[in-house]
Design an enzyme around this catalytic site. Structure first.
Site, PDB file in Angstrom:
ATOM      1  N   SER A   8      -9.708   1.662   2.866  1.00 20.04           N
ATOM      2  CA  SER A   8      -8.804   2.418   2.029  1.00 20.04           C
ATOM      3  C   SER A   8      -7.747   1.591   1.301  1.00 20.04           C
ATOM      4  CB  SER A   8      -8.097   3.476   2.874  1.00 20.04           C
ATOM      5  OG  SER A   8      -7.271   2.875   3.836  1.00 20.04           O
ATOM      6  N   SER A  66      -9.990  -0.753   6.961  1.00 16.46           N
ATOM      7  CA  SER A  66      -9.341  -0.504   5.662  1.00 16.46           C
ATOM      8  C   SER A  66      -8.648  -1.700   5.036  1.00 16.46           C
ATOM      9  CB  SER A  66      -8.342   0.645   5.773  1.00 16.46           C
ATOM     10  OG  SER A  66      -9.018   1.879   5.775  1.00 16.46           O
ATOM     11  N   LYS A  97       0.845  -1.207   0.000  1.00 14.23           N
ATOM     12  CA  LYS A  97       0.000   0.000   0.000  1.00 14.23           C
ATOM     13  C   LYS A  97       0.878   1.253   0.000  1.00 14.23           C
ATOM     14  CE  LYS A  97      -3.938   1.857   2.688  1.00 14.23           C
ATOM     15  NZ  LYS A  97      -4.795   1.633   3.873  1.00 14.23           N
TER      16      LYS A  97
END
Lengths: 92, 465
Positions: free
Chosen positions: B152, B176, B77
């Site tokens: 996210s 997330s 990420k």
């Protein structure tokens, strides 16, 4: 809703927007505050948050060799003067 | 072995018996990205440096020094620092920022000889549940590219779901990892708070944030979790904050909250959830009803504490030392110009809300009250987990929604209403896909502190029919 206090929070957050943008931000923050207003209905009479704090700080010692990342970090400064970050005048 | 469908364990086997190499696996990862990512947009950068990672991995294998992750392609990420690579948290504010060091989790992966393929898209500073709030644009769902991937960590979930990598790292502050895992049909683990180092993770809510794995199987997720967990003495942000639960009284008893209706779950998701519970019962689990009325207040508690922490953490972004900078007439106008142009709308909303709840006059009514309520929630969940071995509930209220369907910020916040509790309590939680027709839906398990093994066991039982 406390209009002036939200405007003050926008100011304290160091945001400067056009009037229309400022108004939209203000409205959205009002919505968030309405969404969380339910917090007052939770019974917390038997909980003591402060009693549950745990100190997890490590010893206050420097763990990075001096200057280890100096060039990688300073090299990314938007404005630099020798080995310093350069900013506009702080004291007037 | 078809690359797109292979697990990390399949790849490990193929690497060991010499039928593939780390260099070949990396080529395959890049091929899948080239073929599929134009319509999905999971990756924001594919790293050239992965070639060197793959060469090192192949050397490790030749020299019989391989570990479980040697040569395995992994996506990361865009809020986890990789030395010498750009890292931006999908924000204009960090435009062009190059990390001077590796996050602890990356150091761990390097020691294992993993191949870091690239960085994945996310909601800006991890604030969002759809990966629409990104400076790079939306990440779409590999199962239906008109829908969002969740967020996210939407890019990491989509990267795994589309078959580009078997494993990816995400971060979970309010759901997330688990919510995009549910939307994309992957396994996602939010580990026990404090069990994985946050050194090198761009901070959102420091009392809530944790890095964790996304994978196609529970076994693969366990593999990556084992590799990243544990303390880093030099830059410590790990802590054994919670006592392990006492020996669980009732092992293989699954507690189901009796108020899922009130929390709000779609009929289709409830049907899939009940079918999953039925299948678990047939495997010898007992289902028990548990009362957790405080679950329903998670949104109010979370959306005070998290913006408060975000407003503090994001105060550092002032345009003076790195990232985006906008000139102004004087120092204060430079701060204001930089922050107003550098942050997206959702980030600004939360910073202002957080500043408000922390300000004199409102601190007691909002922040302190929320901290007390958080403690009440921790007590309620710990008590429930003394009676049952795990809690189970759907991960998300429904399936992935179409792009643009949650314009109202509060409607977006409501997407997290089943995942926030694990962050507020610090408990570990895992989402695993249920067997459904059509779009994926996840079932979530929550266990006692440091009992991730229980979660993996439940997930295996869901995945193996």
């Amino acid at each position: 809703m406390e209009q002036d206090d939200i405007s003050r929070a926008i100011h304290l957050s160091l945001f400067e927007k056009s009037d229309a943008e400022q108004k939209a931000l203000h409205t959205d923050v009002e919505k968030i505050l309405s969404f969380v207003a339910d917090i007052q209905s939770i019974d917390t009479s038997t909980t003591a948050e402060t009693a549950a704090k745990t100190n997890i700080f490590r010893d206050d010692v420097v763990t990075v060799p001096p200057g280890a990342f100096r060039e990688q970090i300073l090299g990314q400064a938007p404005n630099r003067f020798k080995d310093w970050f350069l900013s506009k005048k702080i004291l007037s | 072995m078809k690359y797109e469908e292979a697990t990390a364990q399949d790849m490990r086997q193929a690497l060991e018996d010499g039928s593939t190499t780390a260099t070949d696996l990396l080529k395959e990862a890049r091929r899948v990205i080239r073929e599929k990512d134009d319509s999905i947009h999971a990756f924001v950068e594919v790293f050239d440096s992965a070639d060197e990672d793959a060469r090192l991995a192949d050397t490790m294998i030749q020299e019989k020094r391989a570990t479980p992750l040697t040569g395995i392609p992994i996506a990361v990420k865009d809020n986890i620092c990789v030395k010498g690579r750009t890292v931006t948290a999908a924000s204009k504010m960090l435009e062009g920022f190059v990390s001077p060091y590796d996050a602890t989790v990356i150091t761990r992966l390097r020691e294992q000889g993993a191949v870091i393929v690239g960085r994945t898209n996310m909601d800006e500073f991890a604030m969002g549940s759809s990966t629409e709030h990104s400076v790079y644009g939306t990440t779409f769902n590999p199962h239906d590219t008109t829908r969002v991937s969740g967020g996210s960590s939407g890019g990491s979930a989509a990267a795994v779901a589309m078959g580009a990598v078997p494993l990816a790292l995400g971060s979970d502050t309010g759901g997330s990892i688990r919510q995009p895992a549910s939307f994309c049909g992957t396994v996602g683990l939010k580990p026990t708070y404090g069990s994985v180092s946050r050194h090198g993770l761009i901070a959102l809510g420091s009392s809530l944030d944790v890095i964790g794995p996304l994978a196609r199987t529970a076994d693969d997720a366990a593999l990556l979790y084992q590799a990243i967990k544990g303390e880093n003495k030099k830059y410590d942000s790990t802590a054994d904050l919670f006592e392990d639960a006492a020996t669980v009284k009732n092992s293989r008893v699954i507690g189901v909250p009796d108020n899922l209706d009130a929390v709000g779950v779609s009929q289709e998701t409830m049907d899939a959830f009940n079918a999953a519970l039925q299948a678990l019962q047939e495997k010898g689990y007992t289902i028990a009803s548990v009362s957790l009325p405080i679950m329903e207040h998670a949104g109010a508690i979370y959306y005070i504490i998290q913006p408060a922490e975000a407003s503090s953490n994001l105060a550092r972004f002032d345009g003076m030392r790195y990232g985006f900078h906008k000139d102004g007439d004087d120092l204060w106008s430079e701060y204001r110009e930089t922050r107003s142009a550098g942050f997206g709308d959702e980030v600004m909303r939360r910073i202002v809300a957080g500043t408000y709840v922390l300000s004199a006059g409102y601190y007691d009514a909002y922040y302190r009250k929320a901290m007390d309520a958080r403690r009440a929630m921790q007590t309620a969940f710990s008590n429930a987990l003394e009676e049952v071995s795990v809690l189970a509930m759907p991960t998300t209220p429904d399936t992935a929604f179409p792009e643009g369907a949650r314009q109202d910020p509060i409607a977006m916040y409501a997407e997290d209403r089943l995942t926030l509790q694990a962050n507020l309590t610090g408990l570990p939680a895992l989402s695993v896909p249920m067997h459904t027709d059509g779009l994926p839906r996840g079932i979530q398990f929550i266990s006692g502190y440091n009992r991730e093994e229980t979660l993996f066991a439940c997930a295996r039982d869901v995945q193996q029919r």
